[in-house]
Every structure is written in C-alpha cells, then in structure tokens.
Design an enzyme around this catalytic site. Structure first.
Site, mmCIF file in Angstrom:
data_model
loop_
_atom_site.group_PDB
_atom_site.id
_atom_site.type_symbol
_atom_site.label_atom_id
_atom_site.label_comp_id
_atom_site.label_asym_id
_atom_site.label_seq_id
_atom_site.Cartn_x
_atom_site.Cartn_y
_atom_site.Cartn_z
ATOM 1 N N HIS A 267 56.512 103.984 -65.945
ATOM 2 C CA HIS A 267 56.325 103.807 -67.388
ATOM 3 C C HIS A 267 57.670 103.532 -68.019
ATOM 4 O O HIS A 267 58.667 104.163 -67.647
ATOM 5 C CB HIS A 267 55.693 105.062 -68.017
ATOM 6 N N ASP A 321 47.109 106.125 -66.289
ATOM 7 C CA ASP A 321 46.035 105.417 -65.585
ATOM 8 C C ASP A 321 45.747 105.971 -64.200
ATOM 9 O O ASP A 321 44.760 105.599 -63.584
ATOM 10 C CB ASP A 321 46.382 103.926 -65.464
HETATM 11 N N1 CMC Z 1 55.629 100.827 -58.348
HETATM 12 C C1 CMC Z 1 56.775 100.547 -57.692
HETATM 13 N N2 CMC Z 1 57.944 100.274 -58.326
HETATM 14 C C2 CMC Z 1 57.919 100.323 -59.660
HETATM 15 C C3 CMC Z 1 56.767 100.632 -60.399
HETATM 16 C C4 CMC Z 1 55.588 100.889 -59.684
HETATM 17 N N3 CMC Z 1 54.456 101.164 -60.308
HETATM 18 N N4 CMC Z 1 57.051 100.591 -61.710
HETATM 19 C C5 CMC Z 1 58.340 100.267 -61.811
HETATM 20 N N5 CMC Z 1 58.861 100.104 -60.565
HETATM 21 C C6 CMC Z 1 60.251 99.751 -60.234
HETATM 22 C C7 CMC Z 1 60.425 98.240 -60.340
HETATM 23 O O1 CMC Z 1 60.153 97.599 -59.119
HETATM 24 C C8 CMC Z 1 61.877 98.142 -60.736
HETATM 25 O O2 CMC Z 1 62.677 98.372 -59.598
HETATM 26 P P1 CMC Z 1 64.089 97.633 -59.398
HETATM 27 O O3 CMC Z 1 64.942 98.097 -60.564
HETATM 28 O O4 CMC Z 1 64.545 98.108 -58.081
HETATM 29 O O5 CMC Z 1 63.768 96.168 -59.463
HETATM 30 C C9 CMC Z 1 62.064 99.332 -61.687
HETATM 31 O O6 CMC Z 1 61.102 100.303 -61.246
HETATM 32 C C10 CMC Z 1 61.817 98.997 -63.140
HETATM 33 O O7 CMC Z 1 60.528 98.379 -63.230
HETATM 34 P P2 CMC Z 1 60.083 97.426 -64.402
HETATM 35 O O8 CMC Z 1 58.844 96.702 -63.978
HETATM 36 O O9 CMC Z 1 61.254 96.620 -64.859
HETATM 37 O O10 CMC Z 1 59.734 98.518 -65.512
HETATM 38 P P3 CMC Z 1 59.042 98.223 -66.886
HETATM 39 O O11 CMC Z 1 59.481 99.293 -67.787
HETATM 40 O O12 CMC Z 1 59.259 96.809 -67.291
HETATM 41 O O13 CMC Z 1 57.480 98.353 -66.522
HETATM 42 C C11 CMC Z 1 55.355 99.211 -66.115
HETATM 43 C C12 CMC Z 1 56.695 99.449 -66.821
HETATM 44 C C13 CMC Z 1 54.359 100.271 -66.568
HETATM 45 C C14 CMC Z 1 54.794 97.839 -66.503
HETATM 46 C C15 CMC Z 1 55.577 99.296 -64.607
HETATM 47 O O14 CMC Z 1 55.980 100.593 -64.247
HETATM 48 C C16 CMC Z 1 54.346 98.886 -63.814
HETATM 49 O O15 CMC Z 1 54.125 97.692 -63.592
HETATM 50 N N6 CMC Z 1 53.499 99.889 -63.361
HETATM 51 C C17 CMC Z 1 52.303 99.579 -62.633
HETATM 52 C C18 CMC Z 1 51.186 99.172 -63.603
HETATM 53 C C19 CMC Z 1 50.691 100.344 -64.408
HETATM 54 O O16 CMC Z 1 50.405 101.414 -63.896
HETATM 55 N N7 CMC Z 1 50.537 100.131 -65.717
HETATM 56 C C20 CMC Z 1 50.041 101.139 -66.654
HETATM 57 C C21 CMC Z 1 51.121 101.613 -67.575
HETATM 58 S S1 CMC Z 1 50.721 103.098 -68.490
HETATM 59 C C22 CMC Z 1 49.382 102.700 -69.480
HETATM 60 C C23 CMC Z 1 49.535 101.496 -70.322
HETATM 61 O O17 CMC Z 1 50.601 101.185 -70.853
HETATM 62 O O18 CMC Z 1 48.527 100.844 -70.515
#
Ligand code: CMC
Length: 384
Positions: A267, A321
């Site tokens: 998150h 989620d």
């Molecule tokens: N699994 C593995 N690695 C992850 C994950 C994950 N779920 N989430 C973030 N990371 C890693 C990502 O690979 C990156 O690593 P590095 O710096 O080595 O490249 C680092 O953490 C930062 O990730 P990001 O994608 O830049 O983070 P963000 O803040 O842009 O994204 C997020 C937040 C929620 C979109 C992301 O964590 C994600 O895609 N999670 C999976 C989908 C999910 O569960 N979404 C529901 C979110 S909560 C409810 C809602 O908002 O609706």
C-alpha cells in the site's frame, strides 16, 4: 524561485507520491502505526460499534448523528432504494457476461438522466443526491446479479436494514443476523480511505461542477482496476492458483523472482499491516467459527507469514483486499461482485469528498512536463 526570479518547476513525482492534492478533514491514515480514522474516530471502533449508515452520515456530514437524525437518514435511504423500471430494463440489455463493475458504472451514470437538476448550491439537492446514491447503488448491484442469471430483480424490503436488505436482494434469502452484521462492518471498513485513486477521480470530476451521478460513475470506473478495488477478486484467484500450503514458499519465491505483484499486499500509505486487514481477518474468523472453516484461510495465513519474511522488510504487508474476499466468499457472494461491494461502501467516502470539494472548489488542472518533439514541419502524405 530561480536566479532569474521565475518559479522553479516542481519535481515530477510519478503517481503523485507524497504530493498533497487537496486539504481534507474526512479521513486520516497513520501509515507507520497502522491507524485509520474517519473524522477523528478510529475505524476499528466504528467497525465494532457503528453501522454503515451511521458511518456514512459521519463521513458526509462531519458529525455522528443524533438518534433522531439517524432515524431520519435511515428512513430517507429506505424510501429511495427502488430504481426506476427504465433503469432495470436498460440493465436487461447489458451483456450477461459483462463485468458487474461496468454494469454499475453505466447504471450509476444513468441516474443523472433521471435527477439531472444540477443545483449544487441548493442544500436540499445535495441531501437528495446523497440519499439517492447511497440507497440505489446496492439495488443496482443486486439487480444486475439477478438479471444476468435470467431472473427479474427483487424489490428491496422495507423491514430490512441496509446490509440485510442488500444480501436479501442478492441471494433472495433473509440473511443470518451475524452474517449481516459482519457484512455491515465490511462496508464500514471500505467506506473511506483519503485520496486514493477513485476518490481523487471523484474530486477531479466534482471540481468541474458536474452532477454527483457523474462523480460517482467516474469513481466506480477508477475503482475497477486491479491495482485498486479490483485486487480483491484477484486475491482469491491467486490463492486458488497456489493450491496448497506446501506450495506457498516456492510460489512466492517464483513470484518475487519474476517481479510479479502479490495481490492483496502493499500500500502506498501503509508500511505495516493495513488496520482494515487486521479487522477483516478477525471477522473472517468469526464467520468460520459460526458457519464452518474455509481451508483457503489457512493457505492465506501461510502466505502472510512467508511474505512477512520476504516482503516485510520492504514495508509490504496485507492490505484491505487480502482477507475481504475470504469473508465475501463465506457469505456466498460471487467473486466478481467483490469490487461492486467495495463501490457500495466507498460511495459514502466519494460523496463526502464531493461535498467537501464543492465547499472550497477550484477546478483541478495540474501541469505537465512535455517530453515530445518540437518544431516539426508538416509533410504531405505522399512524402512520408
Ligand atoms: N507484491 C510484491 N512487491 C510489491 C507489491 C506487491 N503487492 N507492492 C509493492 N511491491 C514492491 C514493488 O515491486 C516495488 O519494488 P521495487 O522498489 O523493488 O521496484 C516497491 O514495492 C514499490 O511498489 P510500487 O508499485 O511502486 O508501490 P505503489 O505505492 O505505487 O503501489 C500498490 C501500491 C497498492 C498499487 C501496490 O502495492 C500493488 O500493486 N499491490 C498489489 C495490488 C493490490 O493489492 N491493490 C490493492 C490496494 S489496497 C485497496 C485499494 O486501494 O483499492
């Protein structure tokens, strides 16, 4: 300022990470301690003590209602639960294989055709739009579920409270009181979460002074994506594809090596386990105690434990989620309705932000950093 006195360009932040895009008094997230508050009240306390409609009132009007105010709000919502036969007929023309989020986005937008008097400076218009949206969104979600099975939607029941009535319209059975109470708590947990993508979308749309039905429809479209609300559907699929507890470690190692996102984890705001996931996990356990265990829960817990070792050091833990799907599955809700249910709850937050945006509106119009070519000469088609 630069040496010449010109305004220095702000640094570009992909995804607007850390960039405040509004001021708001609706919701606060302490992502280091894992504390979420609505209007200053802790969400765990609200989930345990409040109801979804009382929480929606709090979010939208800023204060907890008195007994009389709550009774009036509940009555108003109950009176507006029905949707026009024209909307139901329109939904009958939707393809039955279409995603319920697309059906919801279209039907939410269609409400604007019926109540289009865009009187944003009239407090009565604001109240009626709030009531209609909170009342009708669940009816439309349940209607599409029956319509796509070839059945006629069933009418809301005036003697049932908000959560019970939704489950009744969906399953055609009056739900068990514990199941209804747990579902209502799920709605509270999903009702608001500061400036997430769909709420930002709602505020941008609101800032153009369009009608509230367009505001909610745009937010529904934004919520649908797998990085946002759509993740709750993907979690169960992911758990099913892992298959068994002994596959968790190799599966996770492979996923991390292939740089795949683990659904239901991570998150932007939380660096610890999402407080909503903590509560949802307890609610799931209550449901399993009352109605029978789900072995997929053991698999989920194993995944959480192994992921804590592998991803915890990066601040990646279960989000809202991760456990919600297991709760909805136990309640007998089809997977592709998980995100529409998120939308039912989040409508309260979107409307709170709509109202707040109108209170101090300035249209959103950020700048960009142009990276394309310049000074090109047009070429006739034969010369390209
Ligand atoms: N699994 C593995 N690695 C992850 C994950 C994950 N779920 N989430 C973030 N990371 C890693 C990502 O690979 C990156 O690593 P590095 O710096 O080595 O490249 C680092 O953490 C930062 O990730 P990001 O994608 O830049 O983070 P963000 O803040 O842009 O994204 C997020 C937040 C929620 C979109 C992301 O964590 C994600 O895609 N999670 C999976 C989908 C999910 O569960 N979404 C529901 C979110 S909560 C409810 C809602 O908002 O609706």
């Amino acid at each position: 300022m630069t040496a010449s006195g010109a305004q220095a360009p702000s640094p570009f932040r992909p995804g607007l990470e850390g960039v405040p895009a509004t001021q708001s008094s609706i919701c606060d997230i302490d992502g280091q301690r894992g504390v979420l508050t609505y209007r200053g009240f802790r969400v765990d306390e609200l989930a345990a003590q409040s109801t979804f409609l009382e929480t929606a009132y709090l979010l939208i009007w800023g204060e907890l209602p008195t007994a009389e105010e709550l009774r009036e709000f509940e009555q108003e919502v109950q009176m507006h639960r029905r949707v026009s036969f024209r909307i139901r007929d329109m939904m009958k023309c939707f393809p039955s294989g279409g995603h319920p989020m697309d059906a919801l986005q279209s039907s939410a937008a269609s409400l604007g055709l019926f109540y289009s008097r865009r009187a944003l400076d009239n407090p009565e218009y604001i109240v009626s739009a709030v009531v209609r949206l909170i009342a009708k969104i669940p009816t439309m979600v349940a209607a599409f579920q029956l319509i796509r099975k070839g059945q006629d939607p069933i009418q809301p029941r005036d003697d049932l409270a908000y959560a019970s009535n939704f489950l009744y319209m969906l399953t055609e059975r009056e739900p068990d009181p514990l199941a209804a109470r747990i579902f209502d708590a799920c709605l509270i947990l999903h009702a608001e979460h500061s400036l997430n993508a769909s709420t930002f979308s709602a505020r941008v749309t609101a800032s153009t002074l369009t009608d509230p039905y367009a505001v909610v429809a745009s937010a529904v479209g934004t919520l649908a994506g797998p990085l946002h609300g759509g993740a709750n559907e993907d979690v169960l699929e992911m758990l099913e594809s892992i298959g068994s507890e002994d596959q968790v470690e190799p599966w996770l190692d492979r996923a991390i090596a292939e740089k795949r996102k683990i659904m239901g984890f991570g998150h932007r705001e939380y660096k610890v386990k999402d407080p909503r996931a903590v509560i949802l996990q307890k609610l799931a356990e209550q449901l399993f105690d009352a109605f029978g265990h789900d072995p997929m829960y053991d698999l989920a817990r194993k995944l959480e434990a192994v992921a804590a070792e592998r991803l915890g050091p990066k601040g990646i833990y279960p989000n809202v989620d991760f456990y919600s799907g297991l709760v909805y599955r136990k309640l007998g809700i089809p997977e592709d309705l998980f995100t529409p249910i998120f939308a039912i709850a989040r409508t309260a937050g979107w409307l709170a932000h709509w109202k707040e945006q109108l209170g101090a509106n300035r249209i959103y119009r950020p700048s960009q950093i142009y990276t394309g070519p310049a000074g090109r000469d047009w070429q006739p088609i034969g010369a390209r």
